[in-house]
Scaffold this motif. Structure first.
Motif, mmCIF file in Angstrom:
data_model
loop_
_atom_site.group_PDB
_atom_site.id
_atom_site.type_symbol
_atom_site.label_atom_id
_atom_site.label_comp_id
_atom_site.label_asym_id
_atom_site.label_seq_id
_atom_site.Cartn_x
_atom_site.Cartn_y
_atom_site.Cartn_z
ATOM 1 N N ARG A 7 -9.570 69.588 92.668
ATOM 2 C CA ARG A 7 -8.242 69.525 92.049
ATOM 3 C C ARG A 7 -7.219 68.977 93.044
ATOM 4 N NH1 ARG A 7 -8.368 73.862 89.274
ATOM 5 N NH2 ARG A 7 -8.005 75.295 90.997
ATOM 6 N N VAL A 8 -7.284 69.417 94.289
ATOM 7 C CA VAL A 8 -6.346 68.945 95.310
ATOM 8 C C VAL A 8 -6.570 67.455 95.580
ATOM 9 C CG1 VAL A 8 -5.693 69.147 97.746
ATOM 10 C CG2 VAL A 8 -6.031 71.207 96.367
ATOM 11 N N ALA A 9 -7.822 67.034 95.662
ATOM 12 C CA ALA A 9 -8.113 65.618 95.902
ATOM 13 C C ALA A 9 -7.602 64.763 94.744
ATOM 14 C CB ALA A 9 -9.613 65.419 96.089
ATOM 15 N N ARG A 10 -7.818 65.225 93.538
ATOM 16 C CA ARG A 10 -7.359 64.477 92.359
ATOM 17 C C ARG A 10 -5.835 64.432 92.296
ATOM 18 N NH1 ARG A 10 -7.539 66.183 86.503
ATOM 19 N NH2 ARG A 10 -7.311 64.219 85.423
ATOM 20 N N ALA A 11 -5.196 65.550 92.614
ATOM 21 C CA ALA A 11 -3.726 65.587 92.650
ATOM 22 C C ALA A 11 -3.203 64.618 93.704
ATOM 23 C CB ALA A 11 -3.238 67.011 92.931
ATOM 24 N N GLY A 12 -3.859 64.557 94.843
ATOM 25 C CA GLY A 12 -3.458 63.616 95.883
ATOM 26 C C GLY A 12 -3.583 62.186 95.428
ATOM 27 N N ASP A 13 -4.674 61.871 94.760
ATOM 28 C CA ASP A 13 -4.842 60.517 94.229
ATOM 29 C C ASP A 13 -3.731 60.179 93.246
ATOM 30 O OD1 ASP A 13 -7.129 60.191 95.738
ATOM 31 O OD2 ASP A 13 -8.514 60.433 94.048
ATOM 32 N N TYR A 14 -3.349 61.164 92.429
ATOM 33 C CA TYR A 14 -2.274 60.933 91.462
ATOM 34 C C TYR A 14 -0.935 60.721 92.174
ATOM 35 C CZ TYR A 14 0.955 61.525 87.618
ATOM 36 O OH TYR A 14 1.954 61.321 86.714
ATOM 37 N N VAL A 15 -0.600 61.607 93.081
ATOM 38 C CA VAL A 15 0.693 61.537 93.771
ATOM 39 C C VAL A 15 0.813 60.247 94.590
ATOM 40 C CG1 VAL A 15 2.093 62.627 95.575
ATOM 41 C CG2 VAL A 15 1.047 64.033 93.797
ATOM 42 N N PHE A 16 -0.275 59.827 95.229
ATOM 43 C CA PHE A 16 -0.245 58.615 96.053
ATOM 44 C C PHE A 16 -0.452 57.331 95.246
ATOM 45 C CE2 PHE A 16 -1.253 61.625 99.534
ATOM 46 C CZ PHE A 16 -0.189 61.316 100.357
ATOM 47 N N GLY A 17 -0.685 57.451 93.937
ATOM 48 C CA GLY A 17 -0.849 56.269 93.093
ATOM 49 C C GLY A 17 -2.171 55.552 93.314
ATOM 50 N N LEU A 18 -3.215 56.298 93.609
ATOM 51 C CA LEU A 18 -4.517 55.697 93.903
ATOM 52 C C LEU A 18 -5.452 55.662 92.700
ATOM 53 C CD1 LEU A 18 -5.114 57.403 97.364
ATOM 54 C CD2 LEU A 18 -4.206 55.116 96.899
ATOM 55 N N MET A 19 -4.955 55.990 91.528
ATOM 56 C CA MET A 19 -5.785 56.033 90.323
ATOM 57 C C MET A 19 -5.663 54.733 89.539
ATOM 58 S SD MET A 19 -5.050 59.826 88.864
ATOM 59 C CE MET A 19 -5.979 61.203 89.486
ATOM 60 N N ASN A 20 -6.753 54.382 88.865
ATOM 61 C CA ASN A 20 -6.676 53.256 87.943
ATOM 62 C C ASN A 20 -5.987 53.735 86.660
ATOM 63 O OD1 ASN A 20 -8.629 54.437 86.174
ATOM 64 N ND2 ASN A 20 -10.299 53.511 87.335
ATOM 65 N N ASP A 21 -5.755 52.831 85.733
ATOM 66 C CA ASP A 21 -5.004 53.178 84.517
ATOM 67 C C ASP A 21 -5.660 54.304 83.730
ATOM 68 O OD1 ASP A 21 -3.131 51.252 85.109
ATOM 69 O OD2 ASP A 21 -3.982 49.747 83.766
ATOM 70 N N ARG A 22 -6.965 54.254 83.612
ATOM 71 C CA ARG A 22 -7.689 55.274 82.830
ATOM 72 C C ARG A 22 -7.588 56.648 83.499
ATOM 73 N NH1 ARG A 22 -14.108 55.040 81.460
ATOM 74 N NH2 ARG A 22 -14.160 56.938 80.237
ATOM 75 N N GLU A 23 -7.798 56.694 84.812
ATOM 76 C CA GLU A 23 -7.706 57.965 85.539
ATOM 77 C C GLU A 23 -6.285 58.525 85.483
ATOM 78 O OE1 GLU A 23 -8.997 56.383 89.254
ATOM 79 O OE2 GLU A 23 -10.994 57.278 89.080
ATOM 80 N N ARG A 24 -5.293 57.641 85.626
ATOM 81 C CA ARG A 24 -3.897 58.080 85.592
ATOM 82 C C ARG A 24 -3.540 58.646 84.218
ATOM 83 N NH1 ARG A 24 -1.838 53.879 87.355
ATOM 84 N NH2 ARG A 24 -1.248 52.899 85.412
ATOM 85 N N ALA A 25 -3.998 58.007 83.157
ATOM 86 C CA ALA A 25 -3.721 58.506 81.806
ATOM 87 C C ALA A 25 -4.343 59.890 81.616
ATOM 88 C CB ALA A 25 -4.258 57.524 80.769
ATOM 89 N N ARG A 26 -5.554 60.070 82.114
ATOM 90 C CA ARG A 26 -6.210 61.376 82.009
ATOM 91 C C ARG A 26 -5.447 62.418 82.822
ATOM 92 N NH1 ARG A 26 -11.005 63.460 85.109
ATOM 93 N NH2 ARG A 26 -11.381 65.457 84.123
ATOM 94 N N ALA A 27 -5.019 62.053 84.025
ATOM 95 C CA ALA A 27 -4.266 62.981 84.869
ATOM 96 C C ALA A 27 -2.946 63.362 84.203
ATOM 97 C CB ALA A 27 -4.015 62.366 86.239
ATOM 98 N N GLU A 28 -2.268 62.409 83.592
ATOM 99 C CA GLU A 28 -1.002 62.698 82.930
ATOM 100 C C GLU A 28 -1.204 63.617 81.730
ATOM 101 O OE1 GLU A 28 0.696 58.812 82.467
ATOM 102 O OE2 GLU A 28 1.341 58.768 84.569
ATOM 103 N N ARG A 29 -2.309 63.444 81.025
ATOM 104 C CA ARG A 29 -2.627 64.368 79.928
ATOM 105 C C ARG A 29 -2.903 65.757 80.494
ATOM 106 N NH1 ARG A 29 -8.057 63.769 78.344
ATOM 107 N NH2 ARG A 29 -8.323 65.660 79.507
ATOM 108 N N ASP A 30 -3.639 65.811 81.609
ATOM 109 C CA ASP A 30 -3.959 67.096 82.219
ATOM 110 C C ASP A 30 -2.711 67.790 82.765
ATOM 111 O OD1 ASP A 30 -6.583 66.759 81.545
ATOM 112 O OD2 ASP A 30 -7.247 66.196 83.559
#
Length: 62
Positions: A7-30
């Motif tokens: 969860r921390v690694a995924r949150a870091g990827d989100y905060v640092f903008g390291l996600m592709n569009d699909r991952e970012r959309a999933r993170a925003e839903r989460d």
């Protein structure tokens, strides 16, 4: 359910903008449905904000 370290690694990827569009959309839903993920993102973002001496006002159009 994901582990805390995942969860921390995924949150870091989100905060640092390291996600592709699909991952970012999933993170925003989460962010809307998963309070543990949302809290992790908010905690990480708050910690990182301490390292930004100018704050959002001093960034211009960056």
């Amino acid at each position: 359910m994901s582990s805390e370290s995942d969860r921390v690694a995924r949150a870091g990827d989100y905060v640092f903008g390291l996600m592709n569009d699909r991952e970012r959309a999933r993170a925003e839903r989460d962010l809307e449905i998963d309070p543990a993920f949302r809290d992790t993102v908010l905690r990480l973002a708050e910690r990182l904000r301490a390292f930004d001496p100018e704050g959002p006002e001093g960034r211009g159009d960056r």
